[in-house]
Design an enzyme around this catalytic site. Structure first.
Site, PDB file in Angstrom:
ATOM      1  N   SER A   1      -1.318  -1.861  34.812  1.00 28.84           N
ATOM      2  CA  SER A   1      -2.114  -1.125  33.842  1.00 28.84           C
ATOM      3  C   SER A   1      -1.419   0.176  33.467  1.00 28.84           C
ATOM      4  O   SER A   1      -0.730   0.794  34.290  1.00 28.84           O
ATOM      5  CB  SER A   1      -3.461  -0.808  34.495  1.00 28.84           C
ATOM      6  OG  SER A   1      -4.154   0.132  33.725  1.00 28.84           O
TER       7      SER A   1
ATOM      8  N   TYR B   1      -8.385   3.073  41.684  1.00 27.25           N
ATOM      9  CA  TYR B   1      -8.011   1.846  40.955  1.00 27.25           C
ATOM     10  C   TYR B   1      -6.524   1.913  40.571  1.00 27.25           C
ATOM     11  O   TYR B   1      -5.759   0.978  40.848  1.00 27.25           O
ATOM     12  CB  TYR B   1      -8.885   1.701  39.699  1.00 27.25           C
ATOM     13  CG  TYR B   1      -8.356   0.687  38.709  1.00 27.25           C
ATOM     14  CD1 TYR B   1      -8.282  -0.664  39.036  1.00 27.25           C
ATOM     15  CD2 TYR B   1      -7.904   1.077  37.441  1.00 27.25           C
ATOM     16  CE1 TYR B   1      -7.785  -1.598  38.127  1.00 27.25           C
ATOM     17  CE2 TYR B   1      -7.413   0.154  36.537  1.00 27.25           C
ATOM     18  CZ  TYR B   1      -7.351  -1.182  36.883  1.00 27.25           C
ATOM     19  OH  TYR B   1      -6.852  -2.100  35.992  1.00 27.25           O
TER      20      TYR B   1
ATOM     21  N   LYS C   1      -3.174  -0.346  41.934  1.00 22.22           N
ATOM     22  CA  LYS C   1      -2.221  -1.056  41.062  1.00 22.22           C
ATOM     23  C   LYS C   1      -0.795  -0.571  41.322  1.00 22.22           C
ATOM     24  O   LYS C   1       0.144  -1.373  41.392  1.00 22.22           O
ATOM     25  CB  LYS C   1      -2.578  -0.824  39.586  1.00 22.22           C
ATOM     26  CG  LYS C   1      -3.817  -1.553  39.132  1.00 22.22           C
ATOM     27  CD  LYS C   1      -3.552  -3.045  38.981  1.00 22.22           C
ATOM     28  CE  LYS C   1      -4.789  -3.817  38.577  1.00 22.22           C
ATOM     29  NZ  LYS C   1      -4.613  -5.260  38.601  1.00 22.22           N
TER      30      LYS C   1
END
Ligand code: NAD
Ligand code: UFG
Length: 337
Positions: A124, A148, A152
């Protein structure tokens, strides 16, 4: 090619399965349905005339994954499965490190056991945090600002270390910018649980009358109209980016990293106006304080994806809005409609 698609029942995974089937590949989905519905399979079949394989299960379960990889003679993996809410990651970090990091680790262990050595991973743009400038190149510093994003970037780091030690593997990290839109049939789209946290599904629900008004998180950013700017990319273009990555990198050992976006930014107010223009509806909004952790501007430099993957997003903002609205009208309550 027989491709294991983890998280293939979800928003981006389902569109990717459609494009894989249309291109003659054989996707096998593994999903625990924690954020998706079984009906997706019927919809994919309706669109493509073919039904992808589906095995209910969790990517944290290594033994299960080995069985699936072996039984289905999988040749390559696209790994979407994971959890994705920035806000929730602040209150439930274990859920994020477990599903995103441990899940990816177990998947790699299973692939190693089954001798499958090609992976495309959903990363992302959030791994860039607040960039010093735009457009963002793949070489920019990785400095995520929430659990989050850190989950990643940890997976990215692990995959790079793993590939370094296993030089025959091909691993591609795709950093998505802001996926929006839906399949143009209106049969497959984004189905958020409860109140949407992302801008475009929220606007769609306000326009449809399901929600009263859009809150715009800040109009005092250093942007032309003061609202945040993002690189919105059509989910079907994004799906095609996965096919390009699969085809280009499967026989090219190494770690490959690509931004997937359009290379253009649009502000919150521009998106709102585009939605009003298409739906011919007035969308009520009010200005709210900035959302914690948001940045002013984020759009991609997509030169590497153009040059190496020969992939380019082709769908306009008007098409993204048209397809979002079509999905919303045809499925007022998502897959539960
Ligand atoms: P989604 O929630 O719609 O799809 C994810 C799918 O994975 C769901 O079907 C869910 O049931 C499944 N899943 C979750 N945890 C699992 C587990 N442990 N085992 C098996 N299945 C599991 O999300 P999406 O928008 O399609 O995103 C797909 C991937 O792309 C995610 O990894 C996400 O982090 C990443 N990503 C999404 C965006 C975005 O804005 N949508 C942006 C950048 C990156
Ligand atoms: N926004 C509002 N009101 C809302 C929702 C959003 O004004 O109700 C604004 C945000 O402040 C931001 C823009 O709309 O300026 C886009 O916000 P989104 O929540 O739609 O998207 P983000 O850019 O914050 O994050 C998304 C995904 C992340 C992913 C990131 C990649 O949610 O998971 O894109 O760029 F990492």
């Amino acid at each position: 090619m027989r491709v294991l698609v983890t998280g293939g029942m979800g928003y981006i995974g389902s569109h990717t399965c459609i494009q894989l089937l249309n291109a003659g590949h054989d996707p096998i989905i593994v999903d625990n349905l924690s954020n998706s519905k079984p009906l997706v399979l019927d919809r994919i079949q309706k669109i493509t005339g073919r039904r992808p394989g589906f095995v209910l299960g969790d990517v944290c379960d290594k033994r299960f994954l080995i069985n699936v990889l072996q039984e289905h003679k999988v040749e390559s993996v696209i790994h979407f499965a994971g959890v994705k809410s920035v806000g929730e990651s602040n209150s439930l970090p274990i859920k994020y490190y477990e599903n995103n990091f441990i899940g990816s680790l177990r998947l790699i262990e299973a692939m190693q056991s089954a001798n499958v050595t090609s992976l495309v991973f959903s990363s992302s743009a959030t791994v860039y945090g607040d960039p010093a400038s735009v457009p963002i190149k793949e070489s920019f510093p990785i400095q995520p600002t929430n659990p989050y994003g850190r989950s990643k970037s940890m997976v990215e780091q692990f995959l790079q270390d793993f590939q370094h030690a296993n030089s025959d593997w091909s691993i591609t990290l795709l950093r998505y910018f802001n996926p929006i839109g839906a399949h143009d049939s209106g049969l497959v789209g984004e189905d958020p649980n409860g109140e949407p946290s992302n801008l475009v599904p929220y606007i769609a629900q306000v326009a449809f009358g399901k929600r009263y008004s859009l809150g715009i998180f800040g109009n005092d950013y250093d942007t032309p109209d003061g609202t945040g700017i993002r690189d919105y990319v059509h989910v079907v273009d994004l799906a095609d980016g996965h096919l390009a990555a699969l085809n280009k990198t499967i026989n090219t050992p190494g770690t490959h990293v690509f931004n997937l976006g359009t290379g253009r930014g649009h502000s919150v107010l521009e998106i709102l106006r585009a939605f009003e223009e298409h739906s011919k509806l007035k969308i009520p909004y009010s200005i709210k304080p900035r959302r914690q952790g948001d940045i002013a501007k984020c759009w991609a430099n997509v030169a590497d994806a153009h040059k190496i993957l020969q992939w380019k997003a082709t769908r306009s903002l008007a098409t993204m809005i048209k397809d979002t609205w079509n999905w919303q009208v045809m499925n007022p309550n998502g897959y539960d409609s």
